[in-house]
Design an enzyme around this catalytic site. Structure first.
Site, PDB file in Angstrom:
ATOM      1  N   GLU A   7     -12.245   4.766   9.370  1.00 25.95           N
ATOM      2  CA  GLU A   7     -11.192   4.593   8.372  1.00 25.95           C
ATOM      3  C   GLU A   7     -11.270   5.717   7.351  1.00 25.95           C
ATOM      4  O   GLU A   7     -11.196   5.504   6.137  1.00 25.95           O
ATOM      5  CB  GLU A   7     -11.269   3.228   7.679  1.00 25.95           C
ATOM      6  CG  GLU A   7      -9.972   2.861   6.958  1.00 25.95           C
ATOM      7  CD  GLU A   7     -10.027   1.525   6.240  1.00 25.95           C
ATOM      8  OE1 GLU A   7      -9.295   1.358   5.260  1.00 25.95           O
ATOM      9  OE2 GLU A   7     -10.784   0.654   6.682  1.00 25.95           O
ATOM     10  N   HIS A   9      -9.429   9.149   6.309  1.00 16.72           N
ATOM     11  CA  HIS A   9      -8.054   9.585   6.535  1.00 16.72           C
ATOM     12  C   HIS A   9      -7.870  11.098   6.464  1.00 16.72           C
ATOM     13  O   HIS A   9      -8.590  11.801   5.750  1.00 16.72           O
ATOM     14  CB  HIS A   9      -7.135   8.869   5.562  1.00 16.72           C
ATOM     15  CG  HIS A   9      -7.216   7.387   5.683  1.00 16.72           C
ATOM     16  ND1 HIS A   9      -6.871   6.728   6.844  1.00 16.72           N
ATOM     17  CD2 HIS A   9      -7.655   6.433   4.823  1.00 16.72           C
ATOM     18  CE1 HIS A   9      -7.055   5.422   6.670  1.00 16.72           C
ATOM     19  NE2 HIS A   9      -7.548   5.229   5.461  1.00 16.72           N
ATOM     20  N   PHE A  22      12.586  12.397   8.463  1.00 20.24           N
ATOM     21  CA  PHE A  22      13.294  11.155   8.770  1.00 20.24           C
ATOM     22  C   PHE A  22      13.112  10.112   7.668  1.00 20.24           C
ATOM     23  O   PHE A  22      13.599   8.991   7.780  1.00 20.24           O
ATOM     24  CB  PHE A  22      12.792  10.575  10.102  1.00 20.24           C
ATOM     25  CG  PHE A  22      13.050  11.473  11.271  1.00 20.24           C
ATOM     26  CD1 PHE A  22      14.262  11.425  11.947  1.00 20.24           C
ATOM     27  CD2 PHE A  22      12.088  12.385  11.690  1.00 20.24           C
ATOM     28  CE1 PHE A  22      14.504  12.254  13.024  1.00 20.24           C
ATOM     29  CE2 PHE A  22      12.325  13.221  12.775  1.00 20.24           C
ATOM     30  CZ  PHE A  22      13.541  13.158  13.441  1.00 20.24           C
ATOM     31  N   HIS A 168      -4.717  -1.309  10.125  1.00 21.12           N
ATOM     32  CA  HIS A 168      -4.786  -0.748   8.778  1.00 21.12           C
ATOM     33  C   HIS A 168      -3.588  -1.186   7.957  1.00 21.12           C
ATOM     34  O   HIS A 168      -2.499  -1.385   8.499  1.00 21.12           O
ATOM     35  CB  HIS A 168      -4.836   0.785   8.862  1.00 21.12           C
ATOM     36  CG  HIS A 168      -5.172   1.442   7.563  1.00 21.12           C
ATOM     37  ND1 HIS A 168      -4.200   1.830   6.662  1.00 21.12           N
ATOM     38  CD2 HIS A 168      -6.359   1.772   7.013  1.00 21.12           C
ATOM     39  CE1 HIS A 168      -4.786   2.374   5.603  1.00 21.12           C
ATOM     40  NE2 HIS A 168      -6.097   2.342   5.790  1.00 21.12           N
ATOM     41  N   ASP A 295     -13.207   4.810   3.520  1.00 17.31           N
ATOM     42  CA  ASP A 295     -11.798   4.918   3.154  1.00 17.31           C
ATOM     43  C   ASP A 295     -11.531   6.207   2.388  1.00 17.31           C
ATOM     44  O   ASP A 295     -10.724   6.253   1.474  1.00 17.31           O
ATOM     45  CB  ASP A 295     -11.329   3.705   2.349  1.00 17.31           C
ATOM     46  CG  ASP A 295      -9.815   3.495   2.402  1.00 17.31           C
ATOM     47  OD1 ASP A 295      -9.140   4.232   3.134  1.00 17.31           O
ATOM     48  OD2 ASP A 295      -9.321   2.595   1.701  1.00 17.31           O
TER      49      ASP A 295
END
Length: 335
Positions: A7, A9, A22, A168, A295
């Protein structure tokens, strides 16, 4: 003691730009809410910079390896054919970055959930070609939870490949956010935090994991492994209650809810370094069902090694949580 954390990132500007094409920013958001969301990305540079931001932190905390995942998987606003292309590019880029430091990083695949068959194939490509060790999925897809039948091929392939699926948090449904977490008694910044990292995200992912169990997927795929962060997203404390309220006679499942949870779900602290929660989860789940996670870069504690090393656990339990379980479940033993 070696530390392997997951986890953790990562972002690449090319993928962020392709995704953001988008997802134009909403001009009608109040300034207070815009400022709140900007405050949440104050560690933005560390998401992109491996050499000067990430590795120094890892070294300072004695982290041997991070398992990297894109912090924001492809938005559900991206058309399926474009999502497949963007995810493939994202995984290729992540593999290139891992190849620069193969002893320090591993990867979770990003999947185009808009096309479950393509997602399953992309997971297999990443595992076989790049030796990625699983996938991370966030939130739902267009208000559909992943227990729904159309997503089954992804989990079926994950079981076949013997890699876990990490669940997540992501932004929750705006209607739910407004109903549960917004009030005239507090400002929009408090509402945003309440609906996200303060509580709402964790409630949402906990419900998602329970839906997976109640769908019967573990009766169909008994070898499937799910990873749930933040000490299990509020679920472990309710396992006894869940067993009482949802017996196999009611659910039609082969086992109690807690049995599936303790057998098929693995939890991580996600940087919530609470001794009480660590000891409770070890007693409840067993040390062999806990993985380590920081994290990063959203959480950057300065006691990553000490928290576990100075805990009241046995040396064997510490080694399992620090690296042994990751090596076994993510197939990282060769690193």
């Amino acid at each position: 003691m070696k530390l392997i954390t997951l986890e953790e990132h990562f972002l690449d500007k090319r993928i962020s730009e392709a995704n953001d094409a988008f997802n134009p920013p909403s001009p009608e958001q109040p300034k207070e809410l815009q400022d709140f969301y900007k405050s949440r990305i104050r560690f933005g540079q560390a998401l992109f910079d491996i050499k000067d931001k990430r590795l120094p932190y890892m070294d300072s905390q004695r982290i041997s390896m991070q398992v990297l995942s894109y912090t924001s998987p492809i938005s559900d606003k991206v058309p399926a054919h474009e999502a497949v292309k963007i995810c493939r590019q994202a995984n290729d880029i992540l593999a290139e970055r891992i190849a620069e430091y193969p002893d320090r990083f591993a990867g979770f695949a990003t999947l185009p959930m808009a096309d479950p068959k393509a997602a399953a194939d992309e997971l297999e490509r990443c595992v076989k070609e790049y030796h990625f060790c699983g996938t991370l999925v966030a939130g739902q897809y267009q208000e559909h939870f992943y227990d729904e039948p159309q997503f089954f091929p992804i989990f079926e392939r994950a079981e076949k490949l013997d890699v876990p699926v990490s669940f997540h948090p992501a932004l929750i449904n705006p209607r739910i956010q407004d109903f549960y977490f917004t009030s005239p008694n507090w400002g929009l910044a408090v509402a945003g935090q309440f609906a996200s990292a303060g509580y709402g995200w964790h409630m949402d992912v906990g419900i998602h994991v329970l839906r997976m169990i109640m769908s019967g997927i573990f009766d169909k795929l008994p070898g499937l492994k799910i990873i749930s962060g933040h000490w299990g997203e509020l679920v472990p404390a309710f396992l006894e209650r869940l067993d009482y309220m949802f017996s196999p006679e009611i659910t039609g499942l082969k086992k109690n809810i807690s049995e599936y949870y303790k057998e098929n779900v693995y939890v991580t602290p996600s940087g919530i370094f609470s001794s009480m929660q660590l000891e409770y989860l070890v007693k409840l789940m067993g040390a062999d069902h806990i993985l380590y996670a920081v994290d990063f870069p959203y959480i950057q504690p300065d006691n990553v090694y000490e928290f576990l090393d100075e805990s009241n656990l046995t040396r064997e339990q510490k080694e399992l949580i620090a690296h042994g379980n990751a090596e076994r479940i993510l197939h990282l033993g060769g690193n």
